[in-house]
Design a protein around this motif. Structure first.
Motif, PDB file in Angstrom:
ATOM      1  N   ASN A  34       0.775  -1.146  -0.170  1.00 15.12           N
ATOM      2  CA  ASN A  34      -0.030  -0.016  -0.027  1.00 15.12           C
ATOM      3  C   ASN A  34       0.988   1.062   0.065  1.00 15.12           C
ATOM      4  O   ASN A  34       1.921   1.200   0.478  1.00 15.12           O
ATOM      5  N   ILE A  35       0.475   2.189  -0.864  1.00 15.88           N
ATOM      6  CA  ILE A  35       1.140   3.580  -0.833  1.00 15.88           C
ATOM      7  C   ILE A  35      -0.162   4.384  -0.391  1.00 15.88           C
ATOM      8  O   ILE A  35      -1.160   4.487  -0.798  1.00 15.88           O
ATOM      9  N   LEU A  36       0.109   5.348   0.842  1.00 21.89           N
ATOM     10  CA  LEU A  36      -0.758   6.432   1.346  1.00 21.89           C
ATOM     11  C   LEU A  36      -0.142   7.586   0.980  1.00 21.89           C
ATOM     12  O   LEU A  36       0.821   7.968   1.285  1.00 21.89           O
ATOM     13  N   VAL A  37      -1.076   8.582   0.356  1.00 20.16           N
ATOM     14  CA  VAL A  37      -0.715   9.689  -0.024  1.00 20.16           C
ATOM     15  C   VAL A  37      -1.627  10.913   0.643  1.00 20.16           C
ATOM     16  O   VAL A  37      -2.964  10.779   0.334  1.00 20.16           O
ATOM     17  N   SER A  38      -1.218  11.852   1.372  1.00 12.31           N
ATOM     18  CA  SER A  38      -2.235  12.752   2.061  1.00 12.31           C
ATOM     19  C   SER A  38      -2.441  13.939   0.951  1.00 12.31           C
ATOM     20  O   SER A  38      -1.807  13.907  -0.168  1.00 12.31           O
ATOM     21  N   LYS A  39      -3.411  14.654   1.048  1.00 18.34           N
ATOM     22  CA  LYS A  39      -3.957  15.554  -0.119  1.00 18.34           C
ATOM     23  C   LYS A  39      -2.980  16.534  -0.167  1.00 18.34           C
ATOM     24  O   LYS A  39      -2.886  16.893  -1.389  1.00 18.34           O
ATOM     25  N   GLY A  40      -2.144  16.906   0.801  1.00 19.46           N
ATOM     26  CA  GLY A  40      -1.005  18.000   0.653  1.00 19.46           C
ATOM     27  C   GLY A  40      -0.020  17.515  -0.061  1.00 19.46           C
ATOM     28  O   GLY A  40       0.812  18.260  -0.495  1.00 19.46           O
ATOM     29  N   ALA A  41      -0.043  16.261  -0.570  1.00 20.72           N
ATOM     30  CA  ALA A  41       1.065  15.560  -1.351  1.00 20.72           C
ATOM     31  C   ALA A  41       0.675  15.582  -2.870  1.00 20.72           C
ATOM     32  O   ALA A  41       1.279  14.525  -3.608  1.00 20.72           O
ATOM     33  N   THR A  42      -0.668  15.757  -3.132  1.00 14.09           N
ATOM     34  CA  THR A  42      -1.300  15.533  -4.506  1.00 14.09           C
ATOM     35  C   THR A  42      -1.455  16.794  -5.064  1.00 14.09           C
ATOM     36  O   THR A  42      -1.434  17.925  -4.690  1.00 14.09           O
ATOM     37  N   VAL A  43      -1.402  16.772  -6.520  1.00  7.75           N
ATOM     38  CA  VAL A  43      -1.630  17.907  -7.438  1.00  7.75           C
ATOM     39  C   VAL A  43      -2.802  18.676  -7.281  1.00  7.75           C
ATOM     40  O   VAL A  43      -2.960  19.651  -7.404  1.00  7.75           O
ATOM     41  N   ASP A  44      -4.001  17.653  -7.047  1.00 11.03           N
ATOM     42  CA  ASP A  44      -5.292  18.200  -7.004  1.00 11.03           C
ATOM     43  C   ASP A  44      -5.953  18.069  -5.492  1.00 11.03           C
ATOM     44  O   ASP A  44      -7.155  18.301  -5.454  1.00 11.03           O
ATOM     45  N   GLY A  45      -5.032  17.851  -4.824  1.00 12.62           N
ATOM     46  CA  GLY A  45      -5.741  17.788  -3.284  1.00 12.62           C
ATOM     47  C   GLY A  45      -6.522  16.713  -2.972  1.00 12.62           C
ATOM     48  O   GLY A  45      -7.372  16.861  -1.981  1.00 12.62           O
ATOM     49  N   SER A  46      -6.406  15.767  -3.642  1.00  9.20           N
ATOM     50  CA  SER A  46      -6.766  14.374  -3.304  1.00  9.20           C
ATOM     51  C   SER A  46      -6.257  13.563  -2.235  1.00  9.20           C
ATOM     52  O   SER A  46      -5.194  13.791  -2.353  1.00  9.20           O
ATOM     53  N   THR A  47      -6.989  12.633  -1.685  1.00 10.05           N
ATOM     54  CA  THR A  47      -6.156  11.913  -0.565  1.00 10.05           C
ATOM     55  C   THR A  47      -6.084  10.573  -1.678  1.00 10.05           C
ATOM     56  O   THR A  47      -7.045  10.191  -2.406  1.00 10.05           O
ATOM     57  N   MET A  48      -4.865   9.571  -1.658  1.00 11.62           N
ATOM     58  CA  MET A  48      -4.879   8.450  -2.402  1.00 11.62           C
ATOM     59  C   MET A  48      -4.366   7.299  -1.422  1.00 11.62           C
ATOM     60  O   MET A  48      -3.791   7.652  -0.472  1.00 11.62           O
ATOM     61  N   PHE A  63       7.032   8.101   7.508  1.00 11.99           N
ATOM     62  CA  PHE A  63       6.550   9.020   6.172  1.00 11.99           C
ATOM     63  C   PHE A  63       7.768   9.690   5.650  1.00 11.99           C
ATOM     64  O   PHE A  63       8.690  10.017   6.366  1.00 11.99           O
ATOM     65  N   VAL A  64       7.475   9.929   4.461  1.00 10.35           N
ATOM     66  CA  VAL A  64       8.460  10.757   3.568  1.00 10.35           C
ATOM     67  C   VAL A  64       7.735  12.160   2.872  1.00 10.35           C
ATOM     68  O   VAL A  64       6.837  11.710   2.604  1.00 10.35           O
ATOM     69  N   LYS A  65       8.438  13.114   2.797  1.00 10.58           N
ATOM     70  CA  LYS A  65       7.729  14.338   1.943  1.00 10.58           C
ATOM     71  C   LYS A  65       8.508  14.140   0.402  1.00 10.58           C
ATOM     72  O   LYS A  65       9.831  14.351   0.320  1.00 10.58           O
ATOM     73  N   PRO A  66       7.676  13.873  -0.461  1.00  9.39           N
ATOM     74  CA  PRO A  66       8.026  13.720  -1.875  1.00  9.39           C
ATOM     75  C   PRO A  66       8.514  15.163  -2.106  1.00  9.39           C
ATOM     76  O   PRO A  66       8.155  16.073  -1.923  1.00  9.39           O
ATOM     77  N   THR A  67       9.362  15.202  -3.345  1.00  4.80           N
ATOM     78  CA  THR A  67      10.045  16.304  -3.963  1.00  4.80           C
ATOM     79  C   THR A  67       9.008  17.411  -4.697  1.00  4.80           C
ATOM     80  O   THR A  67       9.302  18.493  -4.686  1.00  4.80           O
ATOM     81  N   LYS A  68       7.934  16.633  -5.125  1.00  8.91           N
ATOM     82  CA  LYS A  68       7.033  17.364  -5.716  1.00  8.91           C
ATOM     83  C   LYS A  68       5.578  16.663  -5.599  1.00  8.91           C
ATOM     84  O   LYS A  68       5.459  15.586  -5.061  1.00  8.91           O
ATOM     85  N   LYS A  69       4.542  17.396  -5.860  1.00 12.34           N
ATOM     86  CA  LYS A  69       3.068  16.877  -5.591  1.00 12.34           C
ATOM     87  C   LYS A  69       2.880  15.661  -6.643  1.00 12.34           C
ATOM     88  O   LYS A  69       2.984  16.085  -7.775  1.00 12.34           O
ATOM     89  N   LEU A  70       2.265  14.659  -6.236  1.00 12.07           N
ATOM     90  CA  LEU A  70       2.030  13.775  -7.128  1.00 12.07           C
ATOM     91  C   LEU A  70       0.347  13.648  -8.034  1.00 12.07           C
ATOM     92  O   LEU A  70      -0.599  13.934  -7.049  1.00 12.07           O
ATOM     93  N   SER A  71       0.544  13.218  -9.016  1.00 18.21           N
ATOM     94  CA  SER A  71      -0.803  13.011  -9.547  1.00 18.21           C
ATOM     95  C   SER A  71      -1.340  11.358  -9.518  1.00 18.21           C
ATOM     96  O   SER A  71      -0.246  10.691  -8.962  1.00 18.21           O
ATOM     97  N   VAL A  72      -2.423  10.874  -9.742  1.00 21.22           N
ATOM     98  CA  VAL A  72      -2.876   9.771  -9.556  1.00 21.22           C
ATOM     99  C   VAL A  72      -1.803   8.879 -10.577  1.00 21.22           C
ATOM    100  O   VAL A  72      -1.539   7.622 -10.266  1.00 21.22           O
ATOM    101  N   LYS A  73      -1.652   9.453 -11.976  1.00 25.11           N
ATOM    102  CA  LYS A  73      -0.713   8.345 -12.838  1.00 25.11           C
ATOM    103  C   LYS A  73       0.632   8.202 -12.123  1.00 25.11           C
ATOM    104  O   LYS A  73       1.171   7.266 -12.242  1.00 25.11           O
ATOM    105  N   GLU A  74       1.049   9.354 -11.707  1.00 24.82           N
ATOM    106  CA  GLU A  74       2.508   9.239 -11.004  1.00 24.82           C
ATOM    107  C   GLU A  74       2.554   8.021  -9.919  1.00 24.82           C
ATOM    108  O   GLU A  74       3.458   7.291  -9.550  1.00 24.82           O
ATOM    109  N   VAL A  75       1.486   8.242  -9.032  1.00 23.03           N
ATOM    110  CA  VAL A  75       1.460   7.093  -7.867  1.00 23.03           C
ATOM    111  C   VAL A  75       1.171   5.753  -8.420  1.00 23.03           C
ATOM    112  O   VAL A  75       1.586   4.664  -8.088  1.00 23.03           O
ATOM    113  N   ALA A  76       0.447   5.756  -9.608  1.00 23.45           N
ATOM    114  CA  ALA A  76       0.204   4.342 -10.067  1.00 23.45           C
ATOM    115  C   ALA A  76       1.642   3.982 -10.666  1.00 23.45           C
ATOM    116  O   ALA A  76       1.853   2.479 -10.433  1.00 23.45           O
ATOM    117  N   TRP A  77       2.356   4.435 -11.267  1.00 21.52           N
ATOM    118  CA  TRP A  77       3.614   4.263 -11.923  1.00 21.52           C
ATOM    119  C   TRP A  77       4.563   3.956 -10.868  1.00 21.52           C
ATOM    120  O   TRP A  77       5.432   2.986 -10.934  1.00 21.52           O
TER     121      TRP A  77
END
Length: 317
Positions: free
Chosen positions: A25-39, A294-308
């Protein structure tokens, strides 16, 4: 809201069809996504489960209705529990309120409650029908295992709603029969909220070590998580230094090389400068320098980037 629903749903279901070799599982907070979604992403290591989207429509039930419980992995009948008056609609691992729950099994110490009737699959899908938010889900899960007993081994759960993402780890308390009853019924657990702008991950190894004892906005835990470990001889020391993972699922070589290495690979791809300082840990050479939770990514992530990211971490491992 639609955008948040899409991110949650796709990250979970697309990954469920990937030809994986273990639960991750990868858990992504809304502050780490390009559109403010949780993933949350989810791979399941059962060849029989790929692509399955279980559908449970919302329903109402008369007083006294009982819900049969079947073990998710085997289909074995375990018993029945009282049904609630009304349930929420669910598709796959998400419900109509955009609550999502996924898992990876870490096993840990042999503390399965063989007298219990709630397995980890029942815990997930029953909670989805009964809770609206991540924190409400944590409470429902705790209540279910404490009331009916937890018959699975150790599990890490990813729990998210449109606003929060939580990493929860749970294990049973074994069996201690007194006057025909298991006085150890229930489970011990810790849940940590993924900080805004950060991501987390778990892959078949317990990862929560020490945790704040007085920060209910970011950390929740069962009241006996430390005292039970002390009574069982799993831990001696001050409460502030207690480590859930060390007490209930001690690391070994396979836990490092086959499980934590997957986490290292994903974290290494998204952090500035990578995770080189933790390479010996991921290789199984040195368990003393643990990966961060937990780690802070260097940029905000999209759905596609998290999938890859989910796909590529297997290749790197």
């Amino acid at each position: 809201m639609k955008r948040k629903l899409t991110a949650l749903f796709l990250a979970a279901t697309v990954m469920a069809t990937y030809d994986s070799h273990a639960c991750t599982n990868i858990l992504v907070s809304k502050g780490a996504t390009v559109d403010g979604s949780t993933m949350i992403t989810y791979t399941a290591d059962s060849h029989q489960l790929y692509g399955c989207l279980y559908f449970h429509p919302a329903a109402t039930y008369p007083a006294g209705t009982m819900m049969p419980v079947y073990e998710w992995d085997t289909g074995k009948y375990l018993g029945e529990i009282p049904q609630v008056a009304s349930t929420y609609s669910t598709v796959g691992n998400m419900n109509e309120h955009q609550l999502i729950i996924t898992e990876s099994t870490f096993g840990g110490r042999n503390l399965r409650d063989t007298t219990g009737i709630i397995d980890y699959g029942t815990l997930i899908y029953t909670t989805l029908q009964r809770a609206k938010t991540a924190q409400e889900a944590i409470k429902v899960m705790s209540d279910l295992v404490n009331t009916y007993g937890y018959c699975s081994s150790g599990e890490s759960f990813s729990i998210a709603d449109p606003n929060e993402v939580w990493h929860m780890e749970m294990i049973g308390k074994g069996v201690k029969m007194v006057d025909g009853k298991n006085v150890n019924k229930g489970a011990v657990w810790v849940a940590m909220r993924v900080p805004e702008g950060y991501i987390g991950m778990h892959a078949n190894q317990a990862r929560i070590t020490t945790f704040p004892l007085n920060d209910p906005e970011n950390c929740l835990y069962s009241p006996d998580v430390i005292s039970f470990a002390k009574e069982a001889g799993f831990y001696k020391g001050a409460n502030k230094n207690f480590s859930f993972a060390d007490a209930y699922a001690p690391l070994n070589f396979s836990g490092l090389r086959a499980c934590e290495a997957r986490v290292w690979c994903a974290f290494n791809r998204v952090t500035e400068g990578g995770m080189e300082e933790y390479l010996d840990y991921a290789m199984g050479y040195d368990a003393s320098k643990r990966l961060p939770l937990f780690v802070k990514p260097t940029k905000k992530l999209s759905v596609k980037e998290v999938a890859w990211l989910m796909r590529d971490h297997f290749e790197d491992t």
